[in-house]
Scaffold this motif. Structure first.
Motif, PDB file in Angstrom:
ATOM      1  N   LEU A  84     -23.444  -3.583  -3.950  1.00 49.43           N
ATOM      2  CA  LEU A  84     -24.315  -3.319  -5.099  1.00 49.43           C
ATOM      3  C   LEU A  84     -24.547  -4.634  -5.838  1.00 49.43           C
ATOM      4  O   LEU A  84     -23.607  -5.340  -6.176  1.00 49.43           O
ATOM      5  CB  LEU A  84     -23.694  -2.269  -6.032  1.00 49.43           C
ATOM      6  CG  LEU A  84     -23.491  -0.869  -5.442  1.00 49.43           C
ATOM      7  CD1 LEU A  84     -22.755   0.028  -6.434  1.00 49.43           C
ATOM      8  CD2 LEU A  84     -24.819  -0.238  -5.032  1.00 49.43           C
ATOM      9  N   GLY A  85     -25.799  -4.984  -6.059  1.00 54.50           N
ATOM     10  CA  GLY A  85     -26.096  -6.189  -6.813  1.00 54.50           C
ATOM     11  C   GLY A  85     -26.211  -7.460  -5.983  1.00 54.50           C
ATOM     12  O   GLY A  85     -26.557  -8.512  -6.502  1.00 54.50           O
TER      13      GLY A  85
ATOM     14  N   LYS B 143     -37.310   6.513   0.962  1.00 50.65           N
ATOM     15  CA  LYS B 143     -38.235   5.381   0.818  1.00 50.65           C
ATOM     16  C   LYS B 143     -37.981   4.672  -0.512  1.00 50.65           C
ATOM     17  O   LYS B 143     -37.931   3.439  -0.553  1.00 50.65           O
ATOM     18  CB  LYS B 143     -39.682   5.860   0.907  1.00 50.65           C
ATOM     19  CG  LYS B 143     -40.705   4.735   0.790  1.00 50.65           C
ATOM     20  CD  LYS B 143     -42.105   5.213   1.166  1.00 50.65           C
ATOM     21  CE  LYS B 143     -43.091   4.060   1.275  1.00 50.65           C
ATOM     22  NZ  LYS B 143     -43.513   3.527  -0.020  1.00 50.65           N
ATOM     23  N   PHE B 144     -37.787   5.435  -1.578  1.00 48.86           N
ATOM     24  CA  PHE B 144     -37.507   4.821  -2.890  1.00 48.86           C
ATOM     25  C   PHE B 144     -36.301   3.886  -2.785  1.00 48.86           C
ATOM     26  O   PHE B 144     -36.325   2.760  -3.264  1.00 48.86           O
ATOM     27  CB  PHE B 144     -37.198   5.889  -3.945  1.00 48.86           C
ATOM     28  CG  PHE B 144     -38.396   6.683  -4.405  1.00 48.86           C
ATOM     29  CD1 PHE B 144     -39.691   6.233  -4.183  1.00 48.86           C
ATOM     30  CD2 PHE B 144     -38.231   7.886  -5.074  1.00 48.86           C
ATOM     31  CE1 PHE B 144     -40.787   6.960  -4.617  1.00 48.86           C
ATOM     32  CE2 PHE B 144     -39.316   8.626  -5.518  1.00 48.86           C
ATOM     33  CZ  PHE B 144     -40.601   8.156  -5.282  1.00 48.86           C
ATOM     34  N   VAL B 145     -35.224   4.392  -2.173  1.00 46.76           N
ATOM     35  CA  VAL B 145     -33.962   3.635  -2.143  1.00 46.76           C
ATOM     36  C   VAL B 145     -34.054   2.463  -1.159  1.00 46.76           C
ATOM     37  O   VAL B 145     -33.735   1.326  -1.509  1.00 46.76           O
ATOM     38  CB  VAL B 145     -32.776   4.553  -1.767  1.00 46.76           C
ATOM     39  CG1 VAL B 145     -31.491   3.741  -1.644  1.00 46.76           C
ATOM     40  CG2 VAL B 145     -32.606   5.661  -2.798  1.00 46.76           C
ATOM     41  N   ASN B 146     -34.495   2.741   0.060  1.00 43.68           N
ATOM     42  CA  ASN B 146     -34.367   1.748   1.130  1.00 43.68           C
ATOM     43  C   ASN B 146     -35.523   0.757   1.213  1.00 43.68           C
ATOM     44  O   ASN B 146     -35.362  -0.336   1.747  1.00 43.68           O
ATOM     45  CB  ASN B 146     -34.220   2.448   2.485  1.00 43.68           C
ATOM     46  CG  ASN B 146     -32.904   3.193   2.587  1.00 43.68           C
ATOM     47  OD1 ASN B 146     -31.979   2.943   1.819  1.00 43.68           O
ATOM     48  ND2 ASN B 146     -32.821   4.113   3.533  1.00 43.68           N
ATOM     49  N   ILE B 147     -36.698   1.142   0.724  1.00 47.61           N
ATOM     50  CA  ILE B 147     -37.862   0.242   0.811  1.00 47.61           C
ATOM     51  C   ILE B 147     -38.208  -0.309  -0.576  1.00 47.61           C
ATOM     52  O   ILE B 147     -38.395  -1.503  -0.754  1.00 47.61           O
ATOM     53  CB  ILE B 147     -39.095   0.987   1.380  1.00 47.61           C
ATOM     54  CG1 ILE B 147     -38.774   1.611   2.744  1.00 47.61           C
ATOM     55  CG2 ILE B 147     -40.319   0.052   1.440  1.00 47.61           C
ATOM     56  CD1 ILE B 147     -38.712   0.665   3.902  1.00 47.61           C
ATOM     57  N   PHE B 150     -35.427   1.582  -5.636  1.00 50.80           N
ATOM     58  CA  PHE B 150     -35.137   2.398  -6.819  1.00 50.80           C
ATOM     59  C   PHE B 150     -34.219   3.549  -6.417  1.00 50.80           C
ATOM     60  O   PHE B 150     -34.501   4.239  -5.441  1.00 50.80           O
ATOM     61  CB  PHE B 150     -36.416   2.995  -7.412  1.00 50.80           C
ATOM     62  CG  PHE B 150     -37.445   1.972  -7.763  1.00 50.80           C
ATOM     63  CD1 PHE B 150     -37.230   1.077  -8.795  1.00 50.80           C
ATOM     64  CD2 PHE B 150     -38.633   1.893  -7.049  1.00 50.80           C
ATOM     65  CE1 PHE B 150     -38.172   0.118  -9.115  1.00 50.80           C
ATOM     66  CE2 PHE B 150     -39.586   0.935  -7.361  1.00 50.80           C
ATOM     67  CZ  PHE B 150     -39.360   0.044  -8.403  1.00 50.80           C
ATOM     68  N   VAL B 151     -33.147   3.750  -7.178  1.00 47.26           N
ATOM     69  CA  VAL B 151     -32.274   4.892  -6.917  1.00 47.26           C
ATOM     70  C   VAL B 151     -32.720   6.020  -7.839  1.00 47.26           C
ATOM     71  O   VAL B 151     -32.719   5.845  -9.061  1.00 47.26           O
ATOM     72  CB  VAL B 151     -30.801   4.524  -7.166  1.00 47.26           C
ATOM     73  CG1 VAL B 151     -29.897   5.713  -6.883  1.00 47.26           C
ATOM     74  CG2 VAL B 151     -30.405   3.338  -6.292  1.00 47.26           C
ATOM     75  N   PRO B 152     -33.144   7.160  -7.307  1.00 45.12           N
ATOM     76  CA  PRO B 152     -33.808   8.157  -8.142  1.00 45.12           C
ATOM     77  C   PRO B 152     -32.916   8.940  -9.091  1.00 45.12           C
ATOM     78  O   PRO B 152     -33.451   9.642  -9.957  1.00 45.12           O
ATOM     79  CB  PRO B 152     -34.481   9.095  -7.132  1.00 45.12           C
ATOM     80  CG  PRO B 152     -33.782   8.871  -5.858  1.00 45.12           C
ATOM     81  CD  PRO B 152     -33.223   7.493  -5.876  1.00 45.12           C
ATOM     82  N   GLU B 175     -24.934   4.253  -3.153  1.00 42.84           N
ATOM     83  CA  GLU B 175     -25.628   3.614  -4.275  1.00 42.84           C
ATOM     84  C   GLU B 175     -24.992   3.990  -5.614  1.00 42.84           C
ATOM     85  O   GLU B 175     -25.560   3.713  -6.671  1.00 42.84           O
ATOM     86  CB  GLU B 175     -27.116   3.956  -4.253  1.00 42.84           C
ATOM     87  CG  GLU B 175     -27.884   3.311  -3.103  1.00 42.84           C
ATOM     88  CD  GLU B 175     -27.890   1.771  -3.155  1.00 42.84           C
ATOM     89  OE1 GLU B 175     -27.933   1.207  -4.266  1.00 42.84           O
ATOM     90  OE2 GLU B 175     -27.833   1.146  -2.080  1.00 42.84           O
ATOM     91  N   GLY B 176     -23.862   4.684  -5.578  1.00 40.88           N
ATOM     92  CA  GLY B 176     -23.117   4.957  -6.804  1.00 40.88           C
ATOM     93  C   GLY B 176     -23.399   6.313  -7.429  1.00 40.88           C
ATOM     94  O   GLY B 176     -22.882   6.621  -8.495  1.00 40.88           O
ATOM     95  N   ALA B 177     -24.223   7.141  -6.785  1.00 43.57           N
ATOM     96  CA  ALA B 177     -24.506   8.471  -7.327  1.00 43.57           C
ATOM     97  C   ALA B 177     -23.408   9.449  -6.911  1.00 43.57           C
ATOM     98  O   ALA B 177     -22.716   9.226  -5.918  1.00 43.57           O
ATOM     99  CB  ALA B 177     -25.868   8.958  -6.829  1.00 43.57           C
ATOM    100  N   ALA B 178     -23.265  10.535  -7.694  1.00 42.18           N
ATOM    101  CA  ALA B 178     -22.333  11.600  -7.326  1.00 42.18           C
ATOM    102  C   ALA B 178     -23.148  12.714  -6.668  1.00 42.18           C
ATOM    103  O   ALA B 178     -24.028  13.280  -7.303  1.00 42.18           O
ATOM    104  CB  ALA B 178     -21.622  12.124  -8.571  1.00 42.18           C
TER     105      ALA B 178
END
Lengths: 126, 418
Positions: A84-85, B143-147, B150-152, B175-178
């Motif tokens: 991350l980062g 697509k948001f995350v990998n391209i 943005f993590v939704p 990506e840190g989401a639960a």
């Protein structure tokens, strides 16, 4: 230990009995591949980690990456957090090392996509 | 108007393999039209590994698999246009497209449809409740995350346990989401066992089989969902409701072949696969228009897309050179006893050079069944299978010699038997 086999869609529930770090009994596997998988999964479970990092100076925003080899399962979340980062400068080619010896696993993270630098943007998108 | 031998609609795995197949078969005047700014299609956002075991005999990630095909297409000097959106295809194989240079009209001898597929959206599954921000199709979130980077969201529920949903459960965790739960309407998952173990079990994410989302909550932003157990008719059981707080709901509820262009061209579509009805050459109901990959029917392995599409390219090349006559009827292929569909829909044995692969899917999870092939009422062969699931496409091969055994056959049936 209870293992769900991933060798085929049957997904056998396999019970592996360990004694002193050695496999002494395997129950529930319906094929040889399943037994092998269960043994490995009990003694030293490993996973590939794939993720992305920020790409600087490229028409692409994210660079996809992977561990060059599978790493111990217990280290997977450490690796994910460590990424991350992280920022990488373009240009990058497939196989370029993005992070060496990630989380002391002895395994490098490598790029899985070519990314041209922004100065060649027109070339990249035409 | 530009004239080409073969125009290929789509530069994803199907389009690239089709182009290579056509080029190998001796056609030079080809063009690939791709609407994105790069070749490779959906593979570019599928950053996980597991691609290429059949084609390359090694495990690649999606972008690596795409890069290999892109490289081959460039080495073969096959022309392609990026950022180019096809607007219309006609029955006489005129293709109209648009890009930054304006309108483009191409007259082709043959067209190969390789547009891929789309995700079923929320509207297709009728979840009641509000329409807050935070509800995405799983592939869109991918697509948001990998391209796009943005993590939704931070607290996620996934509805549907197809492979994209499972892969995204792990991806969001990284990506840190639960990820609170993956909720599946059916009593089984449509995803691979490997993904259930490595994307859910590894992270302690619960898979709630025979459950569905019954309520969406929130104002501007999603604040939670209500899930409930379903009965054998897939109806929610009152009293089993459970609230889960979340800011994101990902829908992994199926894929639909993308066939707006095909429909406009008057191509007959199957109401089971959603893709064109094709013959043994993967030719549609309109002469000279071929289809392959997820446009034809949704695949689970890209390796099979590549193989099928390369064949479509070869067939189109033979058609252009007058060596592949359009069949006059052919043997009808039908399915019964748990086989949901098979592709192709008909076979002219005269166009089968040595063998032909038939791809099919079953409608439920079946254990210990035979897959049987009948020529009219006579059983040609059957193979025992330990398990068949709806999530895994099956392949069955018929040889030229087998067709020659039954020269007068009118129909072929594929069935599951105990």
């Amino acid at each position: 230990m209870e293992i769900t086999c991933i060798a085929c869609p049957l997904g056998c529930a396999i019970k592996v009995t360990l004694e002193g770090g050695k496999v002494v009994d395997i129950q529930g596997a319906t094929c040889k591949r399943g037994e092998e998988y269960a043994k490995l999964e009990c003694l030293s479970p490993k996973r590939m980690v794939t993720s992305t990092v920020t790409l600087i100076g490229s028409p692409l925003r994210r660079l996809p990456i992977k561990t060059e080899h599978p790493i111990p399962k217990s280290k997977v979340m450490d690796v994910a957090r460590a990424l991350l980062g992280v920022e990488i400068n373009a240009p990058v080619s497939i196989g370029d090392i993005v992070a060496e010896n990630i989380c002391d696993t002895g395994v490098n993270m490598v790029a899985t996509r070519h990314a041209l630098a922004i100065s060649t943007k027109n070339e990249a998108i035409n | 108007m530009k004239k080409v031998d073969i125009v290929i609609i789509g530069g994803g795995p199907a389009g690239l393999a089709a182009a290579l197949g056509a080029k190998d078969a001796g056609i030079e005047n080809i063009i690939i039209l791709e609407r994105e700014q790069y070749l490779g299609g959906i593979l570019n956002q599928c950053i996980h590994n597991g691609f290429g075991l059949h084609v390359f005999k090694e495990e690649l990630t999606g972008p690596e698999y795409a890069a290999r095909y892109e490289e081959r297409v460039k080495q073969a000097k096959i022309p392609y246009l990026l950022n180019t959106m096809v607007l219309d295809i006609t029955r006489d194989k005129k293709v109209m497209a648009v890009n930054r240079d304006g309108l483009l009209e191409i007259k082709a001898e043959a067209v190969i449809l390789a547009m891929g597929c789309r995700e079923r959206p929320r509207g297709a599954i009728n979840i009641p409740g509000r329409r807050p921000v935070g509800i995405y199709a799983a592939g869109t979130a991918q697509k948001f995350v990998n391209i796009d980077g943005f993590v939704p969201g931070k607290e996620v529920v996934v509805l549907g346990s197809g492979d994209i949903g499972l892969i995204m459960a792990r991806r969001m965790t990284f990506e840190g989401a639960a990820v609170k739960a993956v909720v599946e309407l059916m009593p089984y998952s449509g995803g691979l066992k490997r993904n259930i173990v490595q994307c859910l079990d590894d992270f302690g994410i619960p898979l709630k089989l025979s459950h569905t989302v019954t309520q969406i909550k929130g104002g501007e932003r999603l604040t939670g969902v209500t899930i409930a157990r379903v009965d054998e008719n897939l109806k929610p059981i009152p009293g089993t409701e459970e609230d889960i707080s979340c800011d994101t709901l990902l829908l992994s509820v199926g894929l639909i072949p993308d066939n707006e262009l095909s429909r406009n061209a008057g191509i007959a579509l199957s109401n089971i696969t959603g893709g064109p009805v094709v013959d043994e050459s993967l030719q549609t109901s309109v002469e000279g228009i071929f289809a392959c990959g997820n446009t034809l029917h949704v695949h689970d392995l890209v390796d099979f897309v590549s193989a099928e599409s390369e064949q479509a390219g070869k067939n189109a090349a033979e058609y252009v050179r007058g060596k592949r006559p359009r069949p006059d009827g052919g043997i009808t292929l039908s399915t019964k006893g748990g086989v949901r569909y098979a592709v192709p829909a008909s076979i002219d044995p005269g166009n089968v050079s040595d063998k032909i692969d038939i791809r099919f899917r079953v409608s439920n999870v079946f254990k210990n069944r035979y897959v049987a092939v009948y020529f009219d009422d006579t059983r040609l062969k059957r193979h025992r299978r330990l398990i068949l699931t709806p999530g895994e496409m099956e392949t069955l091969t018929l040889t030229k010699a087998e067709f020659e055994k039954y020269p007068d056959a009118r129909s072929i049936t594929i069935a599951l038997e105990e």
